[in-house]
Design an enzyme around this catalytic site. Sequence first.
Site, PDB file in Angstrom:
ATOM      1  N   CYS A   2       0.851  -1.190   0.000  1.00 46.27           N
ATOM      2  CA  CYS A   2       0.000   0.000   0.000  1.00 46.27           C
ATOM      3  C   CYS A   2       0.888   1.242   0.000  1.00 46.27           C
ATOM      4  O   CYS A   2       1.914   1.293   0.686  1.00 46.27           O
ATOM      5  CB  CYS A   2      -0.940   0.106   1.193  1.00 46.27           C
ATOM      6  SG  CYS A   2      -2.065  -1.272   1.345  1.00 46.27           S
ATOM      7  N   ARG A  27       3.578  -0.015  -5.039  1.00 45.57           N
ATOM      8  CA  ARG A  27       3.444  -0.606  -3.706  1.00 45.57           C
ATOM      9  C   ARG A  27       2.157  -1.403  -3.550  1.00 45.57           C
ATOM     10  O   ARG A  27       1.945  -2.082  -2.543  1.00 45.57           O
ATOM     11  CB  ARG A  27       3.483   0.487  -2.640  1.00 45.57           C
ATOM     12  CG  ARG A  27       4.779   1.276  -2.640  1.00 45.57           C
ATOM     13  CD  ARG A  27       4.745   2.314  -1.565  1.00 45.57           C
ATOM     14  NE  ARG A  27       4.828   1.715  -0.256  1.00 45.57           N
ATOM     15  CZ  ARG A  27       5.949   1.572   0.440  1.00 45.57           C
ATOM     16  NH1 ARG A  27       7.087   2.008  -0.047  1.00 45.57           N
ATOM     17  NH2 ARG A  27       5.936   1.001   1.626  1.00 45.57           N
ATOM     18  N   TRP A  74      -3.027  -2.646  -1.640  1.00 42.85           N
ATOM     19  CA  TRP A  74      -2.782  -4.064  -1.895  1.00 42.85           C
ATOM     20  C   TRP A  74      -3.615  -4.785  -0.842  1.00 42.85           C
ATOM     21  O   TRP A  74      -3.324  -4.714   0.355  1.00 42.85           O
ATOM     22  CB  TRP A  74      -1.298  -4.382  -1.740  1.00 42.85           C
ATOM     23  CG  TRP A  74      -0.942  -5.770  -2.168  1.00 42.85           C
ATOM     24  CD1 TRP A  74      -0.638  -6.183  -3.436  1.00 42.85           C
ATOM     25  CD2 TRP A  74      -0.866  -6.945  -1.341  1.00 42.85           C
ATOM     26  NE1 TRP A  74      -0.381  -7.524  -3.456  1.00 42.85           N
ATOM     27  CE2 TRP A  74      -0.518  -8.020  -2.187  1.00 42.85           C
ATOM     28  CE3 TRP A  74      -1.073  -7.200   0.010  1.00 42.85           C
ATOM     29  CZ2 TRP A  74      -0.358  -9.325  -1.712  1.00 42.85           C
ATOM     30  CZ3 TRP A  74      -0.905  -8.492   0.476  1.00 42.85           C
ATOM     31  CH2 TRP A  74      -0.544  -9.536  -0.372  1.00 42.85           C
ATOM     32  N   ASN A  98      -1.679   1.599   6.015  1.00 41.49           N
ATOM     33  CA  ASN A  98      -0.837   0.561   5.432  1.00 41.49           C
ATOM     34  C   ASN A  98      -0.412  -0.338   6.582  1.00 41.49           C
ATOM     35  O   ASN A  98       0.124   0.146   7.574  1.00 41.49           O
ATOM     36  CB  ASN A  98       0.391   1.208   4.761  1.00 41.49           C
ATOM     37  CG  ASN A  98       1.434   0.179   4.342  1.00 41.49           C
ATOM     38  OD1 ASN A  98       1.120  -0.990   4.157  1.00 41.49           O
ATOM     39  ND2 ASN A  98       2.668   0.629   4.195  1.00 41.49           N
ATOM     40  N   GLY A  99      -0.689  -1.643   6.467  1.00 44.57           N
ATOM     41  CA  GLY A  99      -0.323  -2.569   7.534  1.00 44.57           C
ATOM     42  C   GLY A  99      -1.472  -3.515   7.817  1.00 44.57           C
ATOM     43  O   GLY A  99      -2.425  -3.609   7.032  1.00 44.57           O
ATOM     44  N   GLU A 477      16.967 -17.255  -9.587  1.00 45.03           N
ATOM     45  CA  GLU A 477      16.547 -15.869  -9.796  1.00 45.03           C
ATOM     46  C   GLU A 477      15.948 -15.685 -11.198  1.00 45.03           C
ATOM     47  O   GLU A 477      14.925 -15.034 -11.368  1.00 45.03           O
ATOM     48  CB  GLU A 477      17.745 -14.925  -9.573  1.00 45.03           C
ATOM     49  CG  GLU A 477      17.484 -13.461  -9.880  1.00 45.03           C
ATOM     50  CD  GLU A 477      16.285 -12.855  -9.160  1.00 45.03           C
ATOM     51  OE1 GLU A 477      15.763 -13.458  -8.203  1.00 45.03           O
ATOM     52  OE2 GLU A 477      15.854 -11.781  -9.587  1.00 45.03           O
ATOM     53  N   LYS A 481      12.121 -14.460 -12.000  1.00 42.83           N
ATOM     54  CA  LYS A 481      11.858 -13.310 -12.875  1.00 42.83           C
ATOM     55  C   LYS A 481      10.830 -13.679 -13.940  1.00 42.83           C
ATOM     56  O   LYS A 481       9.887 -12.956 -14.193  1.00 42.83           O
ATOM     57  CB  LYS A 481      13.169 -12.878 -13.527  1.00 42.83           C
ATOM     58  CG  LYS A 481      13.474 -11.444 -13.630  1.00 42.83           C
ATOM     59  CD  LYS A 481      13.875 -10.709 -12.397  1.00 42.83           C
ATOM     60  CE  LYS A 481      13.022 -10.836 -11.196  1.00 42.83           C
ATOM     61  NZ  LYS A 481      13.578 -10.397  -9.974  1.00 42.83           N
ATOM     62  N   GLU A 484       7.332 -14.265 -12.471  1.00 44.48           N
ATOM     63  CA  GLU A 484       6.784 -13.028 -11.925  1.00 44.48           C
ATOM     64  C   GLU A 484       6.193 -12.126 -13.020  1.00 44.48           C
ATOM     65  O   GLU A 484       5.100 -11.607 -12.868  1.00 44.48           O
ATOM     66  CB  GLU A 484       7.948 -12.314 -11.225  1.00 44.48           C
ATOM     67  CG  GLU A 484       7.601 -11.188 -10.330  1.00 44.48           C
ATOM     68  CD  GLU A 484       8.852 -10.628  -9.644  1.00 44.48           C
ATOM     69  OE1 GLU A 484       9.986 -10.870 -10.113  1.00 44.48           O
ATOM     70  OE2 GLU A 484       8.688  -9.921  -8.641  1.00 44.48           O
ATOM     71  N   HIS A 500      15.577 -37.476 -10.054  1.00 40.38           N
ATOM     72  CA  HIS A 500      14.900 -37.950  -8.847  1.00 40.38           C
ATOM     73  C   HIS A 500      13.410 -37.640  -8.895  1.00 40.38           C
ATOM     74  O   HIS A 500      12.767 -37.541  -7.856  1.00 40.38           O
ATOM     75  CB  HIS A 500      15.575 -37.365  -7.607  1.00 40.38           C
ATOM     76  CG  HIS A 500      17.008 -37.775  -7.520  1.00 40.38           C
ATOM     77  ND1 HIS A 500      17.407 -39.022  -7.098  1.00 40.38           N
ATOM     78  CD2 HIS A 500      18.144 -37.137  -7.887  1.00 40.38           C
ATOM     79  CE1 HIS A 500      18.725 -39.123  -7.177  1.00 40.38           C
ATOM     80  NE2 HIS A 500      19.197 -37.976  -7.659  1.00 40.38           N
ATOM     81  N   LYS A 600       5.512  -4.091  -4.639  1.00 44.11           N
ATOM     82  CA  LYS A 600       6.961  -3.932  -4.548  1.00 44.11           C
ATOM     83  C   LYS A 600       7.484  -4.130  -3.126  1.00 44.11           C
ATOM     84  O   LYS A 600       8.547  -4.699  -2.926  1.00 44.11           O
ATOM     85  CB  LYS A 600       7.328  -2.530  -5.056  1.00 44.11           C
ATOM     86  CG  LYS A 600       8.804  -2.233  -5.078  1.00 44.11           C
ATOM     87  CD  LYS A 600       9.480  -2.929  -6.222  1.00 44.11           C
ATOM     88  CE  LYS A 600      10.960  -2.664  -6.276  1.00 44.11           C
ATOM     89  NZ  LYS A 600      11.628  -3.689  -7.087  1.00 44.11           N
TER      90      LYS A 600
HETATM   91  C1  AGP Z   1      11.546  -9.899  -6.949  1.00 41.67           C
HETATM   92  O1  AGP Z   1      11.484  -9.503  -8.248  1.00 41.67           O
HETATM   93  C2  AGP Z   1      10.500  -9.459  -6.055  1.00 41.67           C
HETATM   94  N1  AGP Z   1      10.004  -8.190  -6.265  1.00 41.67           N
HETATM   95  C3  AGP Z   1      10.622  -9.923  -4.617  1.00 41.67           C
HETATM   96  O2  AGP Z   1      10.987 -11.259  -4.597  1.00 41.67           O
HETATM   97  C4  AGP Z   1      11.558  -9.114  -3.682  1.00 41.67           C
HETATM   98  O3  AGP Z   1      12.890  -9.338  -4.016  1.00 41.67           O
HETATM   99  C5  AGP Z   1      11.273  -9.524  -2.233  1.00 41.67           C
HETATM  100  O4  AGP Z   1       9.951  -9.213  -1.927  1.00 41.67           O
HETATM  101  C6  AGP Z   1      12.203  -8.870  -1.248  1.00 41.67           C
HETATM  102  O5  AGP Z   1      12.080  -7.482  -1.273  1.00 41.67           O
HETATM  103  P1  AGP Z   1      13.162  -6.568  -0.579  1.00 41.67           P
HETATM  104  O6  AGP Z   1      14.431  -6.756  -1.325  1.00 41.67           O
HETATM  105  O7  AGP Z   1      12.605  -5.190  -0.709  1.00 41.67           O
HETATM  106  O8  AGP Z   1      13.277  -7.021   0.836  1.00 41.67           O
END
Ligand code: AGP
Length: 605
Positions: A2, A27, A74, A98-99, A477, A481, A484, A500, A600
């Site tokens: 948020c 956010r 969010w 937010n929270g 990673e 990506k 995502e 396995h 984010k």
């Molecule tokens: C990755 O592309 C994501 N946006 C997510 O995995 C992110 O790296 C994770 O939420 C951690 O965020 P931070 O680095 O702000 O702690």
Amino acid sequence: MCGIIGYTGKSDAKDIMLDALELLEYRGYDSAGIALLSKEGTQICKRAGRVKDLRDLCAQKNLVGSCGIGHTRWATHGGVCDENAHPHRFGKVTLIHNGIIENYRELVERYHLQGKLSSETDSEVVAAVLEHFYTGDPYSAIRRTVLKLKGTFALAILFDDQPEKIYAVRNVSPIVAAVTTDGAMLSSDVAAIVPFTADYFVMPEFHVVCLSKDGAQMFDLAGDHVEIEWLKVDWDVSRSSKGGYPFFMEKEIMEQPKVVGDTVLSRIRNGKPDFSKEGVPDHILADCQRICVIACGTAMHAGLVGKSLIQAMIGIHVDVVMASEFMYNDPVVDSDTLVIAISQSGETIDTLEALKFARKCGSPSISVVNVKGASIARASEYVIYTCAGPEIAVASTKAYTTQLAVLYLLTARMAMARGLWSEEETLGYMSELSRVPEVMEKVLSQKDEIHRLAGTIINARDVFMIGRGLDYSILLEGSLKLKEVSYIHSEAYASGELKHGTIALITEDTPVIAVVTQEKLKSKELSNIREVQSRGARVLLLIKEDEKLEDDKRFANVFRLPVMEDAFMVMPASITLQLIAYFVSLDKGLDVDKPRNLAKVVTVE
Ligand code: AGP
């Protein structure tokens, strides 16, 4: 999660807030809303959907006022609908939140709110409790309410009879605030403030800030005035614009040579790694017996690369723990364990809580953070900032490679502090690290070819990515990506583990991306590739450009990576995988920067 914004001053609050919400939308982007406080009363305009939808709705209304709050959501409690969008209003109180309020059900009962609320949110309950305590003194109402809340919150509050004033209070969830040339602002992060001023402050937890057109004042919960500690943003406003690229993700991928260079070069002295500006003392690098990295998502993947480097070069044990699991597995950390918390935002609550726990156990700690003054940076003993600048795309790219850059530097400093490397070895390693920006440029110059390769997986339902050791970490990673931003199911698999069970999923319809960059693993990796090819898989191979392949015709595609020493091949390989994910998403016509259901900054557990 948020985004929150507040503005009070001499200008039109509506336009300022709508522009700010667009900057904060990464956010959370389920719904958005604003509230304006003026002589005519409080007007609220909110809806499910994006900020652009809110803008359309606002255009149909006659909204006036120079004091207001805004929110981009969010969803946590309650579905995505107009009623659950913020701001929420109860009596004279209007707020954004937010929270997560964990005890909201108890509060509903305690204050007899059943049947009186118009949304399903925990946030509206806070507005109702504030209204319950409000008798004309905002500070007292906020103090009494906050003491009843369990959970995390960043609240920005308007009271109908407190013209031109915004009140704010927080626990864990972030709020920064600033005084501008014509008023004052608050926000979840500096992205929304930086167009107006470079000076800002991070609100301490359990303090009340009151913004008016004359500035900002801060009090603790006992009502005593508290001096504000001012900070300065060290990047300019142009860095939070797309700079001509269609999406932030592409811009941020392209920025990597520069930001990795900035992160590394500012920490080289006489050819050696140097953390004296950060004050990181050698003894915490030399004395620790083990290391525990805590992080989430991409940051955790950076930690896995760090683990490979440190175990190989320093010979001490490194655990990499998903911060969200850390507390639930009876963590064994103590004063001999150096804890490294990695986070782009510096606000990820799981990482923050894990770090606080580790510190209580007596562990020395270093955080690797991108956002200055963020909670994780403040909660750790030492902080090393990455120089990525604002990362706006939800998919992390430049934050990851700058985190890697810090981990390369830390490994080298640790080797020095422990007397493990000769001067020549240190200088050699650092000179290879300094080549990373130029190598990244080389990969980026092959963007069109990578775009073509992305086209070979765009119609796949599943993609497997296989490799061993460091190559496997790179692929974890790369696979995150792809999932995502493209919504293609993808799995990174340690190639020796395929037999396995998982190899059962490989068919001629399953593209496989294989990364082979480590000399000591090459022959085993190439045999594992043969195994999937025998099952019909089309393989895209990423391999060093100087590597001779006896039968490269057996590969559907081969992408040649510029050559570095094995330990550094993570950099060119990762940037290639980032571009593949990006182009798949772009060509599918998806909202690359704001993948569905994500946000984010993850500030809820
Ligand atoms: C990755 O592309 C994501 N946006 C997510 O995995 C992110 O790296 C994770 O939420 C951690 O965020 P931070 O680095 O702000 O702690």
